[in-house]
Scaffold this motif. Structure first.
Motif, short mmCIF file in Angstrom:
data_model
loop_
_atom_site.label_atom_id
_atom_site.label_comp_id
_atom_site.label_asym_id
_atom_site.label_seq_id
_atom_site.Cartn_x
_atom_site.Cartn_y
_atom_site.Cartn_z
N LYS A 263 -6.67 2.41 -0.47
CA LYS A 263 -5.75 3.04 0.48
C LYS A 263 -6.40 4.26 1.13
CE LYS A 263 -1.13 4.97 1.01
NZ LYS A 263 0.21 5.18 0.38
N ALA B 213 -5.29 -1.54 -4.20
CA ALA B 213 -4.39 -2.69 -4.17
C ALA B 213 -5.24 -3.94 -4.27
CB ALA B 213 -3.58 -2.71 -2.88
N LEU C 9 0.82 -1.21 0.00
CA LEU C 9 0.00 0.00 0.00
C LEU C 9 0.85 1.27 0.00
CD1 LEU C 9 -2.70 -1.15 2.56
CD2 LEU C 9 -3.05 -0.80 0.12
N HIS D 37 -7.43 2.14 6.16
CA HIS D 37 -7.69 1.70 4.80
C HIS D 37 -9.08 1.07 4.70
CE1 HIS D 37 -3.47 2.50 4.28
NE2 HIS D 37 -3.13 1.55 5.12
#
Length: 360
Positions: A358, A272, A263, A312
């Motif tokens: 993220k 991601a 990340l 996140h």
């Protein structure tokens, strides 16, 4: 011998709890694993509901198939029937590639039009194979979140000779494709011999997908140790991915640490997406020999909790195992199709995809 209670059933009461414990002994041939297993199984509204659940159980199917000499069929184990942890986003329904979250590879996804569309773009047959599903899943996640298009930058880890860099470049994405640094370890020698390690840009070019001029203009290759991602890559990309790579970079702790470290390479709001092996046999024992690991449900849930605490957003965890006929098949050597599930060591495994936005 004490009689198993069947009268006066009420979900969650002592009668239901005793029946659940007896069902584990009868169908699985063992004592209950823990209090949580009894508590979960006692929540069925009727005894018939509990009985039906156990006839689909993996441990019971192993017993029946062993008696008949038939090919092993996979059934849902008790630990996978438990509701997810309440402190992570989750859902429990047939997963789809059209609306991907963090999910398992299941049979129905191979029948979706989006699977055919993505495999055509990858110049591949739309076979029911979990590795092809992993490519389609990663592509669908990135496309769903607007990560495929001119001006986007992506980094792939442990790319080997996969087709995703060519596909992304064909859509105008700038790609840095990486693989483990070259060295003389036995593991890397094995990886090279299986034709899965990339040592240069040419190993990643697929002329059925992208024109060479576009590929050379948009794709770079680099050697990156997944256990030691350089700080120079921090915040340089809109998205990152890895496909069936993180389970080979060391003990389980390193694999989970890599997901978090990846990340760093993407900008706030970036995506991601990682795929890896998932243990369908056990939430306790697993393969973790220092060279290869298989994630359990508990590992995935712990990772989701940790990343959420870091700010996140993990896409909802959907551990629905599917109920298509192909979801029952455990592929045995010599491997063929369908290839959704297979034995690794003594565990039945499939693929899982984990998608993260993220924070920050």
């Amino acid at each position: 011998m004490q009689r198993m209670p069947v009268d006066g059933w009420r979900a969650g009461d002592e009668t239901a709890r005793e029946a659940a414990a007896w069902a584990i002994r009868l169908f699985c041939g063992r004592e209950p694993a823990d209090e949580e297993e009894i508590r979960h199984l006692s929540q069925y509204e009727t005894l018939d509901g509990l009985r039906r659940a156990f006839t689909e159980n993996w441990e019971f199917r192993q017993f029946v198939d062993g008696m008949s000499g038939g090919r092993r069929r996979w059934g849902v184990p008790p630990f996978l029937m438990r509701p997810p942890r309440t402190d992570i986003p989750s859902k429990h329904e047939q997963p789809t590639l059209d609306e991907p979250v963090s999910q398992l590879c299941t049979g129905s996804q191979f029948k979706e039009p989006v699977y055919a569309e993505i495999t055509e773009a990858l110049a591949m047959h739309a076979n029911p194979h979990r590795k092809t599903w992993e490519m389609a899943y990663i592509t669908s996640v990135l496309a769903t979140h607007g990560m495929i298009g001119v001006g986007r930058r992506a980094i792939g880890f442990g790319c080997g000779r996969e087709r995703l860099p060519s596909l992304l470049a064909s859509r105008g994405v700038e790609v840095v494709a990486t693989d483990q640094p070259a060295n003389d370890t036995a593991d890397l020698a094995r990886w090279r011999s299986s034709n899965q390690h990339a040592s240069g840009l040419g190993d990643l070019f697929h002329n059925q997908i992208v024109h060479l001029d576009d590929f050379e203009r948009l794709v770079e290759f680099g050697a990156v140790d997944m256990n030691d991602i350089p700080a120079s890559l921090d915040g340089q990309f809109d998205c990152c991915w890895s496909m069936s790579a993180l389970q080979y970079i060391g003990p389980l702790e390193r694999s989970l640490a890599f997901v978090e470290a990846s990340l760093r390479t993407i900008k706030p709001g970036g995506i991601a997406v990682h795929t890896t092996d998932f243990n369908l046999s056990s939430n306790g024992d697993t393969l973790d020999n220092g060279r290869q690991c298989i994630l359990r449900r508990r590992d995935v849930e712990a990772l989701c909790v940790h990343l959420t605490a870091q700010g996140h957003q993990v896409m909802p965890l959907n551990l629905h195992p599917g109920h298509d006929a192909t979801d029952e098949v455990v592929d045995l050597p010599p491997h063929g199709l369908p290839h959704l599930k297979l034995f690794v060591d003594r565990y039945v495994t499939t693929s899982i995809g984990i998608a993260i936005r993220k924070g920050g």
